[in-house]
Motif scaffolding. Structure first.
Motif, PDB file in Angstrom:
ATOM      1  N   TYR A  28     -46.890 -64.699 -25.014  1.00  0.00           N
ATOM      2  CA  TYR A  28     -46.117 -65.238 -23.887  1.00  0.00           C
ATOM      3  C   TYR A  28     -46.774 -64.879 -22.554  1.00  0.00           C
ATOM      4  O   TYR A  28     -47.156 -63.730 -22.327  1.00  0.00           O
ATOM      5  N   ARG A  82     -35.091 -66.983 -31.502  1.00  0.00           N
ATOM      6  CA  ARG A  82     -33.638 -67.107 -31.265  1.00  0.00           C
ATOM      7  C   ARG A  82     -33.094 -68.413 -31.825  1.00  0.00           C
ATOM      8  O   ARG A  82     -32.048 -68.439 -32.485  1.00  0.00           O
ATOM      9  N   ALA A  83     -33.795 -69.512 -31.570  1.00  0.00           N
ATOM     10  CA  ALA A  83     -33.311 -70.811 -32.037  1.00  0.00           C
ATOM     11  C   ALA A  83     -33.371 -70.906 -33.557  1.00  0.00           C
ATOM     12  O   ALA A  83     -32.460 -71.448 -34.200  1.00  0.00           O
ATOM     13  N   ARG A 103     -40.742 -57.268 -24.203  1.00  0.00           N
ATOM     14  CA  ARG A 103     -39.929 -58.157 -23.357  1.00  0.00           C
ATOM     15  C   ARG A 103     -38.612 -57.492 -22.962  1.00  0.00           C
ATOM     16  O   ARG A 103     -37.535 -58.097 -23.027  1.00  0.00           O
ATOM     17  N   ARG A 137     -38.637 -60.422 -34.460  1.00  0.00           N
ATOM     18  CA  ARG A 137     -39.314 -60.458 -33.179  1.00  0.00           C
ATOM     19  C   ARG A 137     -40.735 -59.925 -33.351  1.00  0.00           C
ATOM     20  O   ARG A 137     -40.975 -59.061 -34.196  1.00  0.00           O
ATOM     21  N   ASP A 155     -42.598 -70.164 -25.778  1.00  0.00           N
ATOM     22  CA  ASP A 155     -42.037 -68.815 -25.744  1.00  0.00           C
ATOM     23  C   ASP A 155     -41.647 -68.392 -27.163  1.00  0.00           C
ATOM     24  O   ASP A 155     -40.738 -68.985 -27.755  1.00  0.00           O
ATOM     25  N   HIS A 169     -30.426 -68.793 -35.042  1.00  0.00           N
ATOM     26  CA  HIS A 169     -29.056 -69.050 -34.581  1.00  0.00           C
ATOM     27  C   HIS A 169     -28.211 -69.759 -35.649  1.00  0.00           C
ATOM     28  O   HIS A 169     -28.450 -70.917 -35.995  1.00  0.00           O
ATOM     29  N   GLU A 179     -37.935 -67.578 -27.730  1.00  0.00           N
ATOM     30  CA  GLU A 179     -37.078 -68.759 -27.797  1.00  0.00           C
ATOM     31  C   GLU A 179     -37.129 -69.362 -29.196  1.00  0.00           C
ATOM     32  O   GLU A 179     -36.095 -69.775 -29.756  1.00  0.00           O
TER      33      GLU A 179
END
Length: 433
Positions: free
Chosen positions: A426, A234-235, A407, A247, A228, A238, A231
Motif C-alpha cells: 500500500y 475487509r470486503a 497500518r 491481514r 488497498d 465481511h 480493503e
C-alpha cells in the motif's frame, strides 16, 4: 497420582508450564543447563517476559516450585521442554537438546516415572530418540507426547483453557498423561500415538504460517495493482462464511519461523512444497520491506549514506506484547540497512536497550526517534504504538517517509506533516514509485 514433577528446560515452554503446575498444587522441580537462568529464577527474577509469571514465581518459589542444576530423585513425571532449533546452514533440525534431556531423565529417574515430551519435534522423534535412552536404562518406559500450543502473552491462561493433546506409547502411558494434564487443563484430547500428537503441533503452526503467507501474497498482488490490501481483506471477510483472510504482516517467533522445517524433516519421501513456499514467502518479506525503505530514502535524499532511520518495534510481534527477538523482522533487515550506511535508531516498549544495541541499533526514546530521523519504520503493533500522536511528533522534524507495516498510525496526520506514507502492498500516493 502424579504430584512431583521435574521439568527439563526453563525457557518459555518449560517455565510457563512449571508456573502453571506449581500454582495448581504440584511440586515442581525445574532444571536448566544455563547457570544464569538458574541463578535468576532462584533469586525470584523472571528471565523472559510473560504476563503473570513474576507473580506466580513470587508465590510459589521455595514452596511448590524449586530450581536445580539436575533432576532430583523420586519424580512422578519428567517433562522435556528444551529447545529444538534448526541449523542456520542446512535448516535441518538440531535435536541435540532432546537427546541430552532424555539421557538426563534416564540417569536420574526410573521406569515408573512418566516421561513427557513437550518440545516441538519432527514426527517420530519421541519414539526414535527419547524412547531408546529410556529403554536402555530401564528396560521399559512410560512415555507420552503432549505438545505445547500456547501463545506468548497469554500462556498462563491458555495452559488451562486450551485443550491439551496427549498421545502415548501405550494405553498405560496415555492414561497417565491424561490424568496429569487433566489436573491442569479443562479439556484433554487423547490421540492414538506419539506420532499423532507430534504432528498435531506441527499441523497447527504450519497452518498458521500458511494463512499469514497467503495474506502477504494478497498484499503484494494488491500493491502491484494499486489496490488497498486491507480493503480487499475487509470486503472478502465481511459476512462471508469461509475461513477469514489474514491481514498482511511479518511472521516471526521461535515457532512459526522453525516448525515448517521440522514439518519438512518429517516427510522423508518428499519436501512438502506448500509449507515450504509459505515459509519462503514469509521469510522474504522483511528483506523486501528493507529494500523498499532503503530505496525510498535514496529517492528522497539522493543517497542513503549518513541517513537516519528510526525503527519502532523490535520484538517479533507487538500483540500480545513480548520482548522475544527470535524471528524478528528487524534482524533480517539490519544487513540491508548496514550496507546502505544508515544510522538505525531503535525503540521498543519491552525489548531492553542492550538487546537493541546487540542487534546494531541505537536505543532512543520515541521523541528522539522522530526528532532525529529521516524516515520511520514501524515493525510491530504493540499497543503503545496504536494511536501514537504522529500529528504532534512529526511536524518540525526532517522525517519525510513513514513505513507503517501494520497500518496502525494515522495516515492523514503523516501526510499532513509532509511525509510519504507506505505499508505492505500500500502507498498513500503514487509520488514515489
Amino acid at each position: 497420582m502424579v504430584n512431583r514433577i521435574g521439568i527439563v528446560g526453563m525457557g518459555y515452554v518449560g517455565l510457563t508450564l512449571a508456573a502453571g503446575l506449581a500454582r495448581n498444587g504440584f511440586e515442581v522441580h525445574g532444571v536448566d543447563s544455563e547457570p544464569r537462568v538458574r541463578e535468576a529464577l532462584s533469586a525470584g527474577r523472571v528471565h523472559l517476559y510473560e504476563p503473570g509469571l513474576a507473580e506466580v514465581l513470587r508465590d510459589t518459589l521455595g514452596r511448590t516450585l524449586f530450581v536445580h542444576p539436575t533432576l532430583p530423585p523420586g519424580l512422578d513425571a519428567a517433562v522435556i521442554c528444551v529447545s529444538t532449533p534448526v541449523r542456520d546452514d542446512t535448516r535441518q533440525p538440531d535435536l541435540t537438546n532432546i537427546a541430552a534431556a532424555a539421557t538426563q531423565i534416564a540417569r536420574h529417574c526410573g521406569p515408573e516415572t512418566l516421561v513427557v515430551v513437550r518440545s516441538t519435534v519432527p514426527v517420530g522423534t519421541s519414539r526414535r530418540i527419547v524412547l531408546p535412552a529410556l529403554i536402555e536404562a530401564w528396560g521399559r518406559a512410560r512415555l507420552v507426547m503432549a505438545p505445547e500450543r500456547t501463545i506468548q502473552g497469554q500462556a498462563l491462561r491458555e495452559l488451562t483453557e486450551l485443550p491439551q493433546v496427549v498421545g502415548g506409547l501405550d494405553d498405560d502411558s496415555r492414561r497417565a498423561g491424561e490424568a496429569l494434564f487433566g489436573r491442569l487443563a479443562r479439556q484433554v484430547v487423547p490421540v492414538s500415538s506419539l506420532e499423532t500428537a507430534e504432528l498435531v503441533k506441527l499441523a497447527n503452526n504450519c497452518h498458521t504460517d500458511l494463512i499469514y503467507a497467503y495474506g502477504n501474497e494478497i498484499a503484494l498482488l494488491a500493491g502491484a495493482h494499486g489496490v488497498d490490501p486491507l480493503e480487499v481483506v475487509r470486503a472478502a471477510n465481511h459476512d462471508y462464511p469461509r475461513p477469514d483472510l489474514a491481514r498482511p504482516g511479518f511472521v516471526g517467533g521461535s515457532c512459526l519461523s522453525k516448525d515448517p522445517y521440522l514439518f519438512a524433516a518429517s516427510a522423508p519421501a518428499h519436501t512438502p512444497s506448500l509449507v515450504a513456499a509459505a515459509r519462503q514467502r514469509n521469510e522474504q518479506l522483511p528483506t523486501q520491506v528493507a529494500e523498499t525503505v532503503v530505496g525510498r530514502l535514496r529517492q528522497l535524499r539522493g543517497a542513503t549514506a549518513g541517513a537516519t532511520l528510526a525503527v519502532l518495534g523490535w520484538a517479533y510481534k507487538g500483540w500480545p506484547p513480548t520482548d522475544d527477538m527470535r524471528g524478528a523482522a528487524v534482524v533480517t533487515m539490519m544487513p540491508a540497512f548496514d550496507r546502505a550506511g544508515l544510522r538505525v535508531l531503535g525503540h521498543d516498549p519491552l525489548v531492553a536497550d542492550e538487546v537493541i544495541r546487540a542487534h546494531g541499533g541505537e536505543p532512543v526514546s520515541l521523541d528522539k526517534a522522530f526528532s532525529e530521523a529521516d524516515a520511520v519504520l514501524l515493525l510491530n503493533d504493540h499497543p503503545d504504538y496504536r494511536g501514537l500522536p504522529v500529528g504532534t511528533l512529526l511536524p518540525g522534524t526532517r522525517v519525510r517517509f513513514v513505513y507503517d507495516s501494520w497500518r496502525i498510525l494515522d495516515e492523514e496526520s503523516v501526510r499532513a506533516a509532509g511525509a510519504h506514507y507506505e505499508s505492505l502492498g500500500y502507498r498513500a500516493s503514487r509520488e514515489l514509485v
